[in-house]
Write a protein that holds these residues in place. Structure first.
Motif, mmCIF file in Angstrom:
data_model
loop_
_atom_site.group_PDB
_atom_site.id
_atom_site.type_symbol
_atom_site.label_atom_id
_atom_site.label_comp_id
_atom_site.label_asym_id
_atom_site.label_seq_id
_atom_site.Cartn_x
_atom_site.Cartn_y
_atom_site.Cartn_z
ATOM 1 N N VAL A 115 1.205 -1.339 -0.082
ATOM 2 C CA VAL A 115 -0.030 0.032 0.357
ATOM 3 C C VAL A 115 0.896 1.100 -0.334
ATOM 4 C CG1 VAL A 115 -1.829 -1.131 1.725
ATOM 5 C CG2 VAL A 115 -0.298 0.073 2.191
ATOM 6 N N SER A 116 0.190 2.198 -0.527
ATOM 7 C CA SER A 116 1.119 3.645 0.060
ATOM 8 C C SER A 116 0.856 4.200 1.308
ATOM 9 C CB SER A 116 0.158 4.670 -1.357
ATOM 10 O OG SER A 116 -0.962 5.029 -0.951
ATOM 11 N N GLU A 117 1.655 4.899 1.327
ATOM 12 C CA GLU A 117 1.654 6.300 2.601
ATOM 13 C C GLU A 117 0.326 6.054 2.926
ATOM 14 O OE1 GLU A 117 4.382 8.742 3.110
ATOM 15 O OE2 GLU A 117 6.232 7.910 3.148
ATOM 16 N N GLN A 118 -0.479 6.713 1.623
ATOM 17 C CA GLN A 118 -1.800 7.323 2.181
ATOM 18 C C GLN A 118 -3.154 6.100 2.131
ATOM 19 O OE1 GLN A 118 -2.438 10.754 2.713
ATOM 20 N NE2 GLN A 118 -0.618 10.481 2.346
ATOM 21 N N GLY A 119 -2.804 4.524 1.895
ATOM 22 C CA GLY A 119 -2.606 3.650 2.124
ATOM 23 C C GLY A 119 -2.784 3.136 3.959
ATOM 24 N N ALA A 120 -2.063 3.444 4.145
ATOM 25 C CA ALA A 120 -1.369 3.485 5.330
ATOM 26 C C ALA A 120 -2.347 4.162 6.242
ATOM 27 C CB ALA A 120 -0.669 3.171 5.394
ATOM 28 N N ALA A 121 -2.589 5.310 5.906
ATOM 29 C CA ALA A 121 -2.684 6.533 6.913
ATOM 30 C C ALA A 121 -3.941 6.054 6.827
ATOM 31 C CB ALA A 121 -2.575 7.702 5.918
ATOM 32 N N LYS A 122 -5.219 6.000 5.917
ATOM 33 C CA LYS A 122 -6.086 5.220 5.808
ATOM 34 C C LYS A 122 -7.111 4.505 6.260
ATOM 35 C CE LYS A 122 -9.643 5.094 2.323
ATOM 36 N NZ LYS A 122 -10.762 4.800 1.014
ATOM 37 N N HIS A 123 -5.974 3.649 6.382
ATOM 38 C CA HIS A 123 -5.865 2.159 7.450
ATOM 39 C C HIS A 123 -6.028 2.368 9.248
ATOM 40 C CE1 HIS A 123 -5.726 -2.351 8.285
ATOM 41 N NE2 HIS A 123 -4.789 -1.565 9.458
ATOM 42 N N TRP A 124 -5.000 3.273 9.180
ATOM 43 C CA TRP A 124 -5.001 3.360 10.495
ATOM 44 C C TRP A 124 -5.848 4.547 10.880
ATOM 45 C CZ3 TRP A 124 1.300 4.674 9.289
ATOM 46 C CH2 TRP A 124 1.919 3.051 9.806
ATOM 47 N N ASN A 125 -6.465 5.360 9.733
ATOM 48 C CA ASN A 125 -7.240 6.683 10.336
ATOM 49 C C ASN A 125 -8.615 5.803 10.591
ATOM 50 O OD1 ASN A 125 -5.921 8.468 11.046
ATOM 51 N ND2 ASN A 125 -5.942 9.222 8.375
ATOM 52 N N ALA A 126 -8.566 4.442 10.277
ATOM 53 C CA ALA A 126 -10.013 4.545 10.122
ATOM 54 C C ALA A 126 -10.062 2.894 11.929
ATOM 55 C CB ALA A 126 -10.084 3.001 9.359
ATOM 56 N N ILE A 127 -9.056 2.634 11.763
ATOM 57 C CA ILE A 127 -8.941 2.216 13.370
ATOM 58 C C ILE A 127 -8.841 3.177 14.818
ATOM 59 C CG2 ILE A 127 -7.234 1.380 15.074
ATOM 60 C CD1 ILE A 127 -6.091 -0.456 12.356
ATOM 61 N N LEU A 128 -9.063 4.453 14.548
ATOM 62 C CA LEU A 128 -8.348 6.075 16.023
ATOM 63 C C LEU A 128 -9.924 6.467 15.313
ATOM 64 C CD1 LEU A 128 -4.773 7.653 13.754
ATOM 65 C CD2 LEU A 128 -5.994 6.605 16.293
ATOM 66 N N ALA A 129 -10.855 6.108 14.542
ATOM 67 C CA ALA A 129 -12.309 6.562 14.477
ATOM 68 C C ALA A 129 -12.431 5.906 14.632
ATOM 69 C CB ALA A 129 -12.808 7.097 12.698
ATOM 70 N N ALA A 130 -12.616 4.449 14.636
ATOM 71 C CA ALA A 130 -13.514 3.441 15.824
ATOM 72 C C ALA A 130 -12.990 3.257 16.926
ATOM 73 C CB ALA A 130 -12.903 2.232 15.094
ATOM 74 N N THR A 131 -12.635 4.428 18.025
ATOM 75 C CA THR A 131 -12.442 3.694 19.086
ATOM 76 C C THR A 131 -11.842 5.219 20.266
ATOM 77 O OG1 THR A 131 -10.151 3.423 19.627
ATOM 78 C CG2 THR A 131 -11.696 1.761 18.808
ATOM 79 N N SER A 132 -11.767 5.036 20.800
ATOM 80 C CA SER A 132 -10.848 6.826 21.609
ATOM 81 C C SER A 132 -9.830 6.375 22.347
ATOM 82 C CB SER A 132 -12.554 6.949 22.737
ATOM 83 O OG SER A 132 -12.469 5.942 23.645
ATOM 84 N N ALA A 142 10.451 -5.054 7.865
ATOM 85 C CA ALA A 142 11.857 -6.288 8.329
ATOM 86 C C ALA A 142 10.038 -7.302 7.714
ATOM 87 C CB ALA A 142 11.958 -6.825 9.042
ATOM 88 N N THR A 143 9.328 -6.729 8.405
ATOM 89 C CA THR A 143 8.479 -8.071 7.945
ATOM 90 C C THR A 143 6.836 -7.620 7.573
ATOM 91 O OG1 THR A 143 7.618 -7.311 10.410
ATOM 92 C CG2 THR A 143 9.139 -9.517 10.378
ATOM 93 N N THR A 144 7.001 -6.550 7.308
ATOM 94 C CA THR A 144 5.464 -5.412 6.806
ATOM 95 C C THR A 144 6.002 -5.839 5.347
ATOM 96 O OG1 THR A 144 5.833 -3.544 7.878
ATOM 97 C CG2 THR A 144 4.658 -5.302 8.803
ATOM 98 N N GLY A 145 6.970 -4.668 5.315
ATOM 99 C CA GLY A 145 7.619 -4.280 3.558
ATOM 100 C C GLY A 145 6.905 -2.840 3.884
ATOM 101 N N PHE A 146 6.945 -2.277 4.432
ATOM 102 C CA PHE A 146 6.298 -0.466 4.899
ATOM 103 C C PHE A 146 7.112 -0.190 6.018
ATOM 104 C CE2 PHE A 146 3.869 2.534 5.694
ATOM 105 C CZ PHE A 146 3.466 3.146 4.537
ATOM 106 N N ALA A 147 7.869 0.793 5.732
ATOM 107 C CA ALA A 147 8.123 1.270 6.048
ATOM 108 C C ALA A 147 8.071 3.422 6.240
ATOM 109 C CB ALA A 147 9.999 2.006 6.107
ATOM 110 N N LEU A 148 7.710 3.136 7.693
ATOM 111 C CA LEU A 148 7.465 4.279 8.486
ATOM 112 C C LEU A 148 7.861 5.561 7.758
ATOM 113 C CD1 LEU A 148 4.970 6.624 10.295
ATOM 114 C CD2 LEU A 148 6.160 5.596 11.908
#
Length: 308
Positions: A115-132, A142-148
Motif C-alpha cells: 500500500v501507499s503511504e496514504q493507504g496506510a494512513a487511511k487504514h490507521w485513521n479508520a482504526i482511530l475513528a473506531a475507538t477513543s 522487515a516483516t511488513t515491507g512498509f517503512a514509516l
C-alpha cells in the motif's frame, strides 16, 4: 496511573498460549500473565508477532486479550495489537479491545499488498475513528515491507490519539528522529531486545519485546539500573541478555522461548504452523541455554532462580 507512567519500562510482547491440541488456552494465558506480573514487568503487549496474532482468527485474538485483561485486573498496562491484513478486521479488533478494557491499541500497517503511504494512513485513521483509545503505530519494516517515513509520522501525529511508535528496526538514530517529530510527550517503544539500553538512552520511554517473557527478571533489572543512573550495571545486564538472545537465535526462536518458559514452569504449548518447532536434536542446546539463563537470573533474583 497517569498516561505518562502507563507507557514506561518493561512491556512484554506476550507469547501465544495454546493447549496440547494447539487451540488458544485462556487459562494458560492467565497463568503466564501472573508469572510476568509477579516478576515486576510494567505491562503486556498482546497479539503481536510473538503472540502469533497474525496466525490466529479474530475470535481467538479476542479470547486471549480477554484472558490477559481478566488476570491483569489493572495491575499492569495492557496494549492490544489489533493489526490485521484487512482494515475491517483491525477495526473490529480495536472496538473489542476498547470494550474489553485495554489501555491502548497498536497496529502494523497493512501488509502483503504494498500500500501507499496514504493507504496506510487511511487504514490507521479508520482504526482511530473506531475507538477513543490511545494508538501506537507499529513500525516493523522487515516483516511488513512498509517503512514509516518522517512525513507520514508528521501527518499521523496531528491526531492526539497517536501517542507513540513501537519501532523494531536496528537504528537508534531512527528512533531518535521519530521522537523528535512526536515531541517530548510522545512515546517511543524500543523493539529490538538486543538494544533495549540503547533505545532508552536515545529517548525511548519503554521497550516492548518477546524475549522479555522468558527472562523478565533480567529486563526488569536492566530498567532499574538505567533509571538509577547506573549505566555500567545496565550495560552488564544488556550484555547478559544479548548472550541469551544470541543462543536463542541459533534455534527456532519462538518455539525455543516457549521451551525455556516450560522449564520455568509456564506451559504455553507449542507454536502454530508454519512456525518451526524445536525437536529432540535441540535438547542439548536448550538445556545449556536454560542453565546459563538461570545463572544470570540468580544474580538479581536468587529466590526466583532457586524455585526453578
Amino acid at each position: 496511573m497517569t498516561n505518562e507512567k502507563k507507557f514506561h519500562g518493561v512491556i512484554v510482547a506476550f507469547n501465544s498460549c495454546y493447549n496440547d491440541e494447539g487451540e488458544v488456552d485462556p487459562q494458560r494465558a492467565k497463568a503466564y500473565t501472573r508469572f510476568l506480573l509477579d516478576r515486576g514487568v510494567n505491562g503486556l503487549y498482546v497479539g503481536g508477532s510473538t503472540g502469533e496474532g497474525m496466525l490466529q482468527s479474530a475470535d481467538e485474538r479476542k479470547r486471549v486479550l480477554e484472558a490477559v485483561l481478566e488476570e491483569n485486573a489493572g495491575q499492569g498496562t495492557v496494549i492490544a495489537h489489533i493489526g490485521a491484513i484487512t482494515t475491517k478486521e483491525s477495526v473490529e479488533l480495536a472496538r473489542h479491545a476498547e470494550l474489553a478494557g485495554a489501555d491502548a491499541i497498536s497496529s502494523v500497517p497493512p501488509y502483503y499488498y504494498r500500500v501507499s503511504e496514504q493507504g496506510a494512513a487511511k487504514h490507521w485513521n479508520a482504526i482511530l475513528a473506531a475507538t477513543s483509545l490511545p494508538f501506537i503505530i507499529y513500525h516493523i519494516p522487515a516483516t511488513t515491507g512498509f517503512a514509516l517515513t518522517p512525513s507520514l509520522l508528521r501527518q499521523m501525529v496531528q491526531n492526539d490519539q497517536v501517542i507513540g511508535v513501537k519501532i523494531t528496526s536496528p537504528s537508534p538514530y531512527e528512533l531518535q528522529q521519530f521522537k523528535a517529530i512526536g515531541g517530548e510527550r510522545f512515546h517511543m517503544f524500543n523493539g529490538p531486545d538486543e538494544q533495549y539500553l540503547a533505545g532508552r538512552v536515545m529517548g525511548a520511554s519503554a521497550g516492548i519485546g518477546g524475549t522479555y517473557g522468558a527472562m523478565p527478571e533480567l529486563f526488569v533489572q536492566l530498567e532499574r539500573s538505567y533509571v538509577a543512573g547506573d549505566l555500567a550495571q545496565a550495560q552488564k545486564v544488556q550484555f547478559q541478555i544479548n548472550d541469551i538472545i544470541a543462543d536463542l537465535l541459533a534455534l527456532p526462536v519462538y518455539s525455543a522461548m516457549k521451551e525455556l518458559l516450560k522449564r520455568r514452569g509456564v506451559h504455553c504449548g507449542s507454536v502454530r504452523a508454519p512456525l518451526e518447532e524445536v525437536n529432540d536434536s535441540h535438547k542439548p542446546q536448550l538445556d545449556a541455554l536454560y542453565r546459563k539463563l538461570m545463572g544470570y537470573i540468580a544474580e538479581y533474583a536468587p529466590d526466583t532462580a532457586a524455585q526453578a
